[in-house]
Motif scaffolding. Structure first.
Motif, PDB file in Angstrom:
ATOM      1  N   GLU A 110      -6.111  43.488  47.682  1.00  0.00           N
ATOM      2  CA  GLU A 110      -7.267  43.956  48.457  1.00  0.00           C
ATOM      3  C   GLU A 110      -7.755  42.879  49.412  1.00  0.00           C
ATOM      4  N   ALA A 111      -7.605  41.604  49.029  1.00  0.00           N
ATOM      5  CA  ALA A 111      -7.996  40.512  49.924  1.00  0.00           C
ATOM      6  C   ALA A 111      -7.106  40.485  51.167  1.00  0.00           C
ATOM      7  N   VAL A 112      -5.832  40.884  51.033  1.00  0.00           N
ATOM      8  CA  VAL A 112      -4.939  40.991  52.190  1.00  0.00           C
ATOM      9  C   VAL A 112      -5.436  42.072  53.135  1.00  0.00           C
ATOM     10  N   PHE A 113      -5.738  43.262  52.594  1.00  0.00           N
ATOM     11  CA  PHE A 113      -6.235  44.352  53.425  1.00  0.00           C
ATOM     12  C   PHE A 113      -7.530  43.952  54.126  1.00  0.00           C
ATOM     13  N   ALA A 114      -8.416  43.265  53.393  1.00  0.00           N
ATOM     14  CA  ALA A 114      -9.700  42.880  53.981  1.00  0.00           C
ATOM     15  C   ALA A 114      -9.512  41.866  55.098  1.00  0.00           C
ATOM     16  N   ALA A 115      -8.646  40.869  54.887  1.00  0.00           N
ATOM     17  CA  ALA A 115      -8.431  39.835  55.901  1.00  0.00           C
ATOM     18  C   ALA A 115      -7.841  40.427  57.174  1.00  0.00           C
ATOM     19  N   LYS A 116      -6.915  41.368  57.014  1.00  0.00           N
ATOM     20  CA  LYS A 116      -6.237  41.958  58.167  1.00  0.00           C
ATOM     21  C   LYS A 116      -7.041  43.083  58.811  1.00  0.00           C
ATOM     22  N   GLY A 117      -7.948  43.716  58.060  1.00  0.00           N
ATOM     23  CA  GLY A 117      -8.566  44.937  58.538  1.00  0.00           C
ATOM     24  C   GLY A 117      -7.554  46.063  58.570  1.00  0.00           C
ATOM     25  N   ARG A 118      -6.660  46.088  57.585  1.00  0.00           N
ATOM     26  CA  ARG A 118      -5.519  47.005  57.547  1.00  0.00           C
ATOM     27  C   ARG A 118      -5.910  48.339  56.916  1.00  0.00           C
ATOM     28  N   PRO A 119      -5.467  49.480  57.481  1.00  0.00           N
ATOM     29  CA  PRO A 119      -5.744  50.777  56.864  1.00  0.00           C
ATOM     30  C   PRO A 119      -5.193  50.843  55.443  1.00  0.00           C
ATOM     31  N   SER A 120      -5.952  51.450  54.538  1.00  0.00           N
ATOM     32  CA  SER A 120      -5.599  51.419  53.123  1.00  0.00           C
ATOM     33  C   SER A 120      -4.392  52.280  52.785  1.00  0.00           C
ATOM     34  N   ASP A 121      -3.991  53.215  53.673  1.00  0.00           N
ATOM     35  CA  ASP A 121      -2.836  54.055  53.367  1.00  0.00           C
ATOM     36  C   ASP A 121      -1.552  53.506  53.962  1.00  0.00           C
ATOM     37  N   ASN A 122      -1.577  52.260  54.413  1.00  0.00           N
ATOM     38  CA  ASN A 122      -0.390  51.627  54.998  1.00  0.00           C
ATOM     39  C   ASN A 122       0.245  50.741  53.929  1.00  0.00           C
ATOM     40  N   PRO A 123       1.419  51.119  53.388  1.00  0.00           N
ATOM     41  CA  PRO A 123       2.002  50.355  52.273  1.00  0.00           C
ATOM     42  C   PRO A 123       2.433  48.960  52.693  1.00  0.00           C
ATOM     43  N   LEU A 124       2.609  48.090  51.694  1.00  0.00           N
ATOM     44  CA  LEU A 124       3.007  46.711  51.920  1.00  0.00           C
ATOM     45  C   LEU A 124       4.438  46.483  51.431  1.00  0.00           C
ATOM     46  N   ILE A 125       5.102  45.506  52.025  1.00  0.00           N
ATOM     47  CA  ILE A 125       6.433  45.112  51.572  1.00  0.00           C
ATOM     48  C   ILE A 125       6.283  44.003  50.536  1.00  0.00           C
ATOM     49  N   VAL A 126       7.034  44.128  49.444  1.00  0.00           N
ATOM     50  CA  VAL A 126       7.037  43.115  48.395  1.00  0.00           C
ATOM     51  C   VAL A 126       8.234  42.200  48.603  1.00  0.00           C
ATOM     52  N   HIS A 127       7.977  40.901  48.609  1.00  0.00           N
ATOM     53  CA  HIS A 127       9.015  39.899  48.834  1.00  0.00           C
ATOM     54  C   HIS A 127       9.396  39.244  47.506  1.00  0.00           C
ATOM     55  N   ILE A 128      10.695  39.118  47.279  1.00  0.00           N
ATOM     56  CA  ILE A 128      11.195  38.495  46.055  1.00  0.00           C
ATOM     57  C   ILE A 128      12.126  37.348  46.416  1.00  0.00           C
ATOM     58  N   ALA A 129      12.374  36.474  45.430  1.00  0.00           N
ATOM     59  CA  ALA A 129      13.216  35.307  45.666  1.00  0.00           C
ATOM     60  C   ALA A 129      14.585  35.437  45.016  1.00  0.00           C
ATOM     61  N   HIS A 130      14.745  36.334  44.042  1.00  0.00           N
ATOM     62  CA  HIS A 130      16.046  36.525  43.404  1.00  0.00           C
ATOM     63  C   HIS A 130      16.135  37.939  42.843  1.00  0.00           C
ATOM     64  N   ARG A 131      17.355  38.392  42.594  1.00  0.00           N
ATOM     65  CA  ARG A 131      17.602  39.773  42.224  1.00  0.00           C
ATOM     66  C   ARG A 131      16.963  40.155  40.883  1.00  0.00           C
ATOM     67  N   ASP A 132      16.808  39.214  39.971  1.00  0.00           N
ATOM     68  CA  ASP A 132      16.188  39.539  38.688  1.00  0.00           C
ATOM     69  C   ASP A 132      14.807  40.144  38.869  1.00  0.00           C
ATOM     70  N   GLN A 133      14.088  39.717  39.897  1.00  0.00           N
ATOM     71  CA  GLN A 133      12.751  40.249  40.137  1.00  0.00           C
ATOM     72  C   GLN A 133      12.784  41.724  40.529  1.00  0.00           C
ATOM     73  N   LEU A 134      13.867  42.152  41.161  1.00  0.00           N
ATOM     74  CA  LEU A 134      13.944  43.531  41.640  1.00  0.00           C
ATOM     75  C   LEU A 134      13.859  44.519  40.491  1.00  0.00           C
ATOM     76  N   HIS A 135      14.544  44.233  39.406  1.00  0.00           N
ATOM     77  CA  HIS A 135      14.588  45.182  38.296  1.00  0.00           C
ATOM     78  C   HIS A 135      13.255  45.253  37.548  1.00  0.00           C
ATOM     79  N   GLU A 136      12.391  44.281  37.768  1.00  0.00           N
ATOM     80  CA  GLU A 136      11.038  44.358  37.222  1.00  0.00           C
ATOM     81  C   GLU A 136      10.150  45.277  38.053  1.00  0.00           C
ATOM     82  N   LEU A 137      10.591  45.590  39.275  1.00  0.00           N
ATOM     83  CA  LEU A 137       9.758  46.343  40.212  1.00  0.00           C
ATOM     84  C   LEU A 137      10.169  47.799  40.354  1.00  0.00           C
ATOM     85  N   VAL A 138      11.459  48.105  40.176  1.00  0.00           N
ATOM     86  CA  VAL A 138      11.959  49.444  40.484  1.00  0.00           C
ATOM     87  C   VAL A 138      12.682  50.033  39.279  1.00  0.00           C
ATOM     88  N   THR A 139      12.810  51.365  39.284  1.00  0.00           N
ATOM     89  CA  THR A 139      13.464  52.056  38.170  1.00  0.00           C
ATOM     90  C   THR A 139      14.935  52.314  38.422  1.00  0.00           C
TER      91      THR A 139
END
Length: 415
Positions: A110-139
């Motif tokens: 929410e602090a990102v949305f507030a700083a940018k003044g970004r519309p709340s229905d605009n999704p964000l991209i999640v950045h990862i550093a290695h593939r192991d993190q991906l399986h924690e995020l998606v099914t």
């Protein structure tokens, strides 16, 4: 560290990991600033700083070198500590600077949305550093997505995948059942995300609607005093955001946003490449009643300078004639004029400011220069701006997408 730009007394090398040290820095100035350009310079000289795709060493494990490098590594740890503590941190990627926060924390996001003044229905991209993190995020990751990751990660490609319930804040997905994920290809971004030990949600680090930042100075211009810190890794490389795609089980890859990976590159991997119909529709940007976008950049006007901008497309001679006449008329009205043109044509225009996007046949340069040129229009006080269109092949698809978004889809067809 570059002391000339420093706004805060940085913690010593010994207390960089200390929570209180970071807090003391933030009390003295709301936005901390860390100069880690030494890490980028050393990679450009061929030194490996251990940012292997599958096995990234923590920053503290990387062997130490000269004093500038040690200071940069320590600063990177301080920035990572801010992310772990729920702060917002702007950092460079190979595309543009992103404004990062722990994707799992609704308060941080929410602090990102507030700083940018970004519309709340605009999704964000999640950045990862290695593939192991991906399986924690998606099914699920289907075979098409696996092939794309093998070909283009790390790099400027974002995949929209089915989100694992509870893996990220619902503010990241804007209520959708998918999440956009990418692994950036940058010698600062990867070790920063690895050291933060969390998935990092990061839209571009600018006020919503403004041109995206390709320098730390652009971030400061928009967000100084609004965010926890800025990591300066020098200029970005690609210059436009990542390509966003969905990968179908049938091998079809659908482009939701063109970017640093071209349709032609995707075609070498995918059975078929399609473009989302919403991306092809002009004039839909800014419609607050339209459905929530599946990808950043699909719905709202973006990248816009303060002045009125139009894009002119057609045969080069016709484009030049129309542009010269329009600039002359605008000057007579008292407008302050600017033009974004390709190097082959730039000298024939008379305006208060003329910005070259490089050769029309080398659109990588246009991508790198575009956002800085749009910001320079504001610095020059331009109120009327004309931009030459380019080919929509290859990286030109991304350049034209950004130009049209910046112009509110004001496209002039001539000839």
């Amino acid at each position: 560290m570059n002391r000339e730009h420093e706004k805060v007394q940085q913690p010593s090398l010994e207390d960089k990991h200390d929570h209180a040290a970071v807090e003391r820095a933030e009390v003295e100035h709301n936005t901390a600033f860390w100069d880690v350009r030494a890490l980028v310079h050393e990679q450009s000289e061929g030194e490996n700083i251990n940012v292997h795709v599958q096995e990234i060493s923590p920053v503290s494990d990387v062997k130490k070198g000269n004093a500038a490098r040690e200071a940069a590594l320590a600063d990177l740890q301080a920035a990572a500590a801010c992310l772990r503590q729920g702060e917002t941190v702007a950092f460079p990627t190979e595309t543009v600077y992103g404004l990062g926060a722990d994707a799992r924390s609704t308060e941080a996001v929410e602090a990102v949305f507030a700083a940018k003044g970004r519309p709340s229905d605009n999704p964000l991209i999640v950045h990862i550093a290695h593939r192991d993190q991906l399986h924690e995020l998606v099914t699920e990751v289907n075979a098409t997505a696996e092939a794309l990751m093998a070909a283009f990660w790390p790099g400027p490609l974002t995949l929209v995948l089915p989100v694992r319930p509870g893996a990220v804040s619902p503010r990241v997905t804007a209520g959708l059942d998918t999440v956009a994920v990418r692994m950036p290809d940058h010698p600062v971004a990867l070790p920063l995300i690895a050291a933060a030990a969390c998935p990092v949600a990061a839209p571009s680090a600018n006020r919503s609607g403004r041109p995206s930042p390709t320098l730390a100075a652009h971030v400061r211009e928009d967000l100084d005093g609004r965010i926890g810190g800025i990591v300066d890794g020098g200029p970005t490389g690609v210059g436009v955001e990542s390509t966003v795609v969905q990968a179908g089980d049938d091998g079809t890859v659908t482009i939701l946003r063109p970017g640093g990976i071209t349709a032609e590159q995707l075609s070498a991997v995918a059975a078929r490449v399609a473009t989302d119909p919403a991306l092809l529709a002009e004039g839909s940007g800014g419609d607050s009643n339209s459905p929530a976008p599946r990808s950043p950049g699909m719905k709202y006007t973006h990248y816009a300078p303060a002045g009125a901008l139009c894009v002119v497309e057609g045969p080069p001679a016709a484009v030049a004639a129309w542009t010269r006449a329009a600039l002359a008329e605008a000057a007579q009205r008292g407008e302050r004029t600017a033009v974004l043109a390709f190097a082959e044509h730039a000298e024939q225009y008379r305006a208060d400011a003329v910005f070259s996007l490089g050769n029309a046949s080398e659109l990588q340069e246009a991508a790198r220069r575009l956002y800085a040129a749009l910001r320079s229009c504001d610095e020059q006080g331009a109120t009327y701006i004309v931009a030459e269109a380019c080919s929509r092949e290859g990286l030109g698809a991304a350049v034209m997408n950004r130009l049209l978004k910046a112009a509110g889809n004001q496209l002039i067809q001539v000839g």
